[in-house]
Design a protein around this motif. Structure first.
Motif, PDB file in Angstrom:
ATOM      1  N   GLU A   8       0.825  -1.208   0.000  1.00  0.00           N
ATOM      2  CA  GLU A   8       0.000   0.000   0.000  1.00  0.00           C
ATOM      3  C   GLU A   8       0.861   1.261   0.000  1.00  0.00           C
ATOM      4  OE1 GLU A   8      -3.942   1.322   2.255  1.00  0.00           O
ATOM      5  OE2 GLU A   8      -2.235   1.072   3.624  1.00  0.00           O
ATOM      6  N   GLN A   9       1.818   1.324   0.919  1.00  0.00           N
ATOM      7  CA  GLN A   9       2.644   2.528   1.039  1.00  0.00           C
ATOM      8  C   GLN A   9       3.519   2.747  -0.192  1.00  0.00           C
ATOM      9  OE1 GLN A   9       4.780   2.680   4.764  1.00  0.00           O
ATOM     10  NE2 GLN A   9       2.929   2.439   5.956  1.00  0.00           N
ATOM     11  N   SER A  10       4.116   1.678  -0.714  1.00  0.00           N
ATOM     12  CA  SER A  10       4.981   1.847  -1.884  1.00  0.00           C
ATOM     13  C   SER A  10       4.171   2.229  -3.120  1.00  0.00           C
ATOM     14  CB  SER A  10       5.822   0.591  -2.142  1.00  0.00           C
ATOM     15  OG  SER A  10       5.012  -0.516  -2.464  1.00  0.00           O
ATOM     16  N   THR A  11       2.936   1.741  -3.220  1.00  0.00           N
ATOM     17  CA  THR A  11       2.071   2.109  -4.342  1.00  0.00           C
ATOM     18  C   THR A  11       1.706   3.582  -4.258  1.00  0.00           C
ATOM     19  OG1 THR A  11       1.193  -0.135  -4.476  1.00  0.00           O
ATOM     20  CG2 THR A  11      -0.115   1.615  -5.517  1.00  0.00           C
ATOM     21  N   PHE A  12       1.297   4.033  -3.073  1.00  0.00           N
ATOM     22  CA  PHE A  12       0.995   5.453  -2.914  1.00  0.00           C
ATOM     23  C   PHE A  12       2.218   6.303  -3.233  1.00  0.00           C
ATOM     24  CE2 PHE A  12      -2.619   4.333   0.128  1.00  0.00           C
ATOM     25  CZ  PHE A  12      -3.605   4.703  -0.767  1.00  0.00           C
ATOM     26  N   SER A  13       3.376   5.873  -2.781  1.00  0.00           N
ATOM     27  CA  SER A  13       4.607   6.614  -3.024  1.00  0.00           C
ATOM     28  C   SER A  13       4.937   6.683  -4.514  1.00  0.00           C
ATOM     29  CB  SER A  13       5.762   5.970  -2.259  1.00  0.00           C
ATOM     30  OG  SER A  13       6.965   6.631  -2.521  1.00  0.00           O
ATOM     31  N   LYS A  14       4.776   5.556  -5.187  1.00  0.00           N
ATOM     32  CA  LYS A  14       5.106   5.476  -6.617  1.00  0.00           C
ATOM     33  C   LYS A  14       4.225   6.404  -7.456  1.00  0.00           C
ATOM     34  CE  LYS A  14       5.592   2.093 -10.327  1.00  0.00           C
ATOM     35  NZ  LYS A  14       5.559   0.660 -10.653  1.00  0.00           N
ATOM     36  N   TYR A  15       2.960   6.483  -7.101  1.00  0.00           N
ATOM     37  CA  TYR A  15       2.018   7.250  -7.909  1.00  0.00           C
ATOM     38  C   TYR A  15       1.662   8.607  -7.315  1.00  0.00           C
ATOM     39  CZ  TYR A  15       1.632   2.923 -10.475  1.00  0.00           C
ATOM     40  OH  TYR A  15       1.926   1.804 -11.208  1.00  0.00           O
ATOM     41  N   ALA A  16       2.386   9.058  -6.313  1.00  0.00           N
ATOM     42  CA  ALA A  16       2.083  10.326  -5.648  1.00  0.00           C
ATOM     43  C   ALA A  16       2.144  11.519  -6.598  1.00  0.00           C
ATOM     44  CB  ALA A  16       3.031  10.547  -4.472  1.00  0.00           C
ATOM     45  N   THR A  17       2.949  11.433  -7.630  1.00  0.00           N
ATOM     46  CA  THR A  17       3.098  12.556  -8.564  1.00  0.00           C
ATOM     47  C   THR A  17       2.298  12.353  -9.847  1.00  0.00           C
ATOM     48  OG1 THR A  17       5.098  11.571  -9.494  1.00  0.00           O
ATOM     49  CG2 THR A  17       5.383  13.151  -7.685  1.00  0.00           C
ATOM     50  N   LEU A  18       1.446  11.341  -9.886  1.00  0.00           N
ATOM     51  CA  LEU A  18       0.615  11.082 -11.055  1.00  0.00           C
ATOM     52  C   LEU A  18      -0.366  12.232 -11.222  1.00  0.00           C
ATOM     53  CD1 LEU A  18      -0.038   8.963 -13.258  1.00  0.00           C
ATOM     54  CD2 LEU A  18      -1.699   7.984 -11.670  1.00  0.00           C
ATOM     55  N   GLY A  19      -0.338  12.855 -12.352  1.00  0.00           N
ATOM     56  CA  GLY A  19      -1.177  14.029 -12.585  1.00  0.00           C
ATOM     57  C   GLY A  19      -2.578  13.683 -13.044  1.00  0.00           C
ATOM     58  N   GLY A  20      -3.378  14.698 -13.172  1.00  0.00           N
ATOM     59  CA  GLY A  20      -4.717  14.561 -13.722  1.00  0.00           C
ATOM     60  C   GLY A  20      -5.702  13.892 -12.796  1.00  0.00           C
ATOM     61  N   GLU A  21      -6.853  13.609 -13.367  1.00  0.00           N
ATOM     62  CA  GLU A  21      -7.944  13.004 -12.604  1.00  0.00           C
ATOM     63  C   GLU A  21      -7.575  11.616 -12.104  1.00  0.00           C
ATOM     64  OE1 GLU A  21     -12.419  11.558 -13.627  1.00  0.00           O
ATOM     65  OE2 GLU A  21     -11.802  13.492 -14.460  1.00  0.00           O
ATOM     66  N   LYS A  38      -1.212  10.734   1.125  1.00  0.00           N
ATOM     67  CA  LYS A  38      -0.037  11.567   1.420  1.00  0.00           C
ATOM     68  C   LYS A  38       0.675  11.080   2.677  1.00  0.00           C
ATOM     69  CE  LYS A  38      -1.802  15.784  -0.712  1.00  0.00           C
ATOM     70  NZ  LYS A  38      -2.262  17.153  -0.474  1.00  0.00           N
ATOM     71  N   ALA A  39      -0.096  10.696   3.691  1.00  0.00           N
ATOM     72  CA  ALA A  39       0.502  10.199   4.936  1.00  0.00           C
ATOM     73  C   ALA A  39       1.236   8.885   4.700  1.00  0.00           C
ATOM     74  CB  ALA A  39      -0.582  10.017   6.001  1.00  0.00           C
ATOM     75  N   GLN A  40       0.638   7.982   3.910  1.00  0.00           N
ATOM     76  CA  GLN A  40       1.279   6.708   3.607  1.00  0.00           C
ATOM     77  C   GLN A  40       2.553   6.915   2.789  1.00  0.00           C
ATOM     78  OE1 GLN A  40       0.470   3.787   4.865  1.00  0.00           O
ATOM     79  NE2 GLN A  40      -1.307   4.584   5.902  1.00  0.00           N
ATOM     80  N   THR A  41       2.504   7.842   1.852  1.00  0.00           N
ATOM     81  CA  THR A  41       3.678   8.163   1.038  1.00  0.00           C
ATOM     82  C   THR A  41       4.806   8.685   1.916  1.00  0.00           C
ATOM     83  OG1 THR A  41       2.364   8.632  -0.939  1.00  0.00           O
ATOM     84  CG2 THR A  41       4.534   9.665  -0.814  1.00  0.00           C
ATOM     85  N   LYS A  42       4.466   9.581   2.827  1.00  0.00           N
ATOM     86  CA  LYS A  42       5.474  10.163   3.716  1.00  0.00           C
ATOM     87  C   LYS A  42       6.122   9.083   4.585  1.00  0.00           C
ATOM     88  CE  LYS A  42       6.048  13.836   7.108  1.00  0.00           C
ATOM     89  NZ  LYS A  42       5.391  14.924   7.831  1.00  0.00           N
ATOM     90  N   LYS A  43       5.306   8.171   5.135  1.00  0.00           N
ATOM     91  CA  LYS A  43       5.838   7.080   5.963  1.00  0.00           C
ATOM     92  C   LYS A  43       6.793   6.200   5.163  1.00  0.00           C
ATOM     93  CE  LYS A  43       1.774   6.356   8.880  1.00  0.00           C
ATOM     94  NZ  LYS A  43       0.722   5.369   9.189  1.00  0.00           N
ATOM     95  N   PHE A  44       6.367   5.820   3.963  1.00  0.00           N
ATOM     96  CA  PHE A  44       7.194   4.918   3.156  1.00  0.00           C
ATOM     97  C   PHE A  44       8.504   5.584   2.752  1.00  0.00           C
ATOM     98  CE2 PHE A  44       8.662   3.094  -0.851  1.00  0.00           C
ATOM     99  CZ  PHE A  44       8.833   1.780  -0.435  1.00  0.00           C
ATOM    100  N   ARG A  45       8.434   6.822   2.317  1.00  0.00           N
ATOM    101  CA  ARG A  45       9.658   7.502   1.882  1.00  0.00           C
ATOM    102  C   ARG A  45      10.647   7.682   3.028  1.00  0.00           C
ATOM    103  NH1 ARG A  45       7.248  11.675  -2.659  1.00  0.00           N
ATOM    104  NH2 ARG A  45       6.759  10.033  -4.182  1.00  0.00           N
ATOM    105  N   ASP A  55      15.709   5.775   5.388  1.00  0.00           N
ATOM    106  CA  ASP A  55      16.483   5.173   6.483  1.00  0.00           C
ATOM    107  C   ASP A  55      17.161   3.889   6.019  1.00  0.00           C
ATOM    108  OD1 ASP A  55      15.744   7.201   8.218  1.00  0.00           O
ATOM    109  OD2 ASP A  55      14.150   6.032   9.188  1.00  0.00           O
ATOM    110  N   ALA A  56      16.430   3.058   5.281  1.00  0.00           N
ATOM    111  CA  ALA A  56      17.002   1.801   4.773  1.00  0.00           C
ATOM    112  C   ALA A  56      18.128   2.083   3.792  1.00  0.00           C
ATOM    113  CB  ALA A  56      15.910   0.960   4.109  1.00  0.00           C
ATOM    114  N   TYR A  57      17.948   3.052   2.915  1.00  0.00           N
ATOM    115  CA  TYR A  57      18.989   3.407   1.948  1.00  0.00           C
ATOM    116  C   TYR A  57      20.250   3.886   2.669  1.00  0.00           C
ATOM    117  CZ  TYR A  57      16.445   3.095  -2.515  1.00  0.00           C
ATOM    118  OH  TYR A  57      15.802   2.649  -3.637  1.00  0.00           O
ATOM    119  N   ARG A  58      20.063   4.745   3.663  1.00  0.00           N
ATOM    120  CA  ARG A  58      21.214   5.250   4.426  1.00  0.00           C
ATOM    121  C   ARG A  58      21.959   4.102   5.111  1.00  0.00           C
ATOM    122  NH1 ARG A  58      18.313   9.621   5.333  1.00  0.00           N
ATOM    123  NH2 ARG A  58      17.210   8.785   7.128  1.00  0.00           N
ATOM    124  N   ALA A  59      21.206   3.241   5.765  1.00  0.00           N
ATOM    125  CA  ALA A  59      21.806   2.129   6.503  1.00  0.00           C
ATOM    126  C   ALA A  59      22.520   1.145   5.582  1.00  0.00           C
ATOM    127  CB  ALA A  59      20.729   1.396   7.309  1.00  0.00           C
TER     128      ALA A  59
END
Length: 128
Positions: free
Chosen positions: A77-90, A101-108, A113-117
């Motif tokens: 769920e979170q990665s899907t929201f993150s992936k399509y967060a910038t999808l434009g239009g209707e 937006k909240a799910q996207t923020k959590k996932f990112r 953190d995982a990328y840094r580690a």
């Protein structure tokens, strides 16, 4: 055989089939992600960060860290929201509501953190 196919074969052999144990011997909280989900994440991570062999390990590390703190259904769920967060239009309206937006923020944040580690550059940038 393409490098993408070789990477897929390597990943199938390297990814753990059972939860990891902590060094002290206690079972770690690792959620069971299907191998296909892990492989798709690693290949996407490598698309974003370079197809160097070392990124097989770094991207595998990242999905392992994410899996340690997020159940698979929440990850999807979170990665899907993150992936399509910038999808434009209707069509993208569903991905711009407050919950998305909240799910996207959590996932990112979790992914950063995982990328840094794991020694990967910022998400979405190609490491050189």
């Amino acid at each position: 055989m393409t490098s993408r196919c070789r990477a897929l074969l390597v990943l199938a052999c390297l990814l753990p089939a059972a939860p990891l144990a902590l060094a002290a011997g206690a079972a770690a909280q690792v959620h069971d992600y299907p191998t296909q989900g892990r492989v798709e994440y690693v290949l996407g991570c490598m698309d974003d960060n370079g197809h160097d062999f070392v990124n097989v390990y770094k991207c595998s590390c990242a999905i392992d860290r994410i899996a340690a703190s997020l159940p698979y259904d929440d990850f999807v769920e979170q990665s899907t929201f993150s992936k399509y967060a910038t999808l434009g239009g209707e069509g993208g309206a569903e991905f711009r509501v407050d919950r998305a937006k909240a799910q996207t923020k959590k996932f990112r944040a979790l992914q950063a953190d995982a990328y840094r580690a794991c020694g990967i550059g910022r998400p979405g940038t190609v490491a050189k």
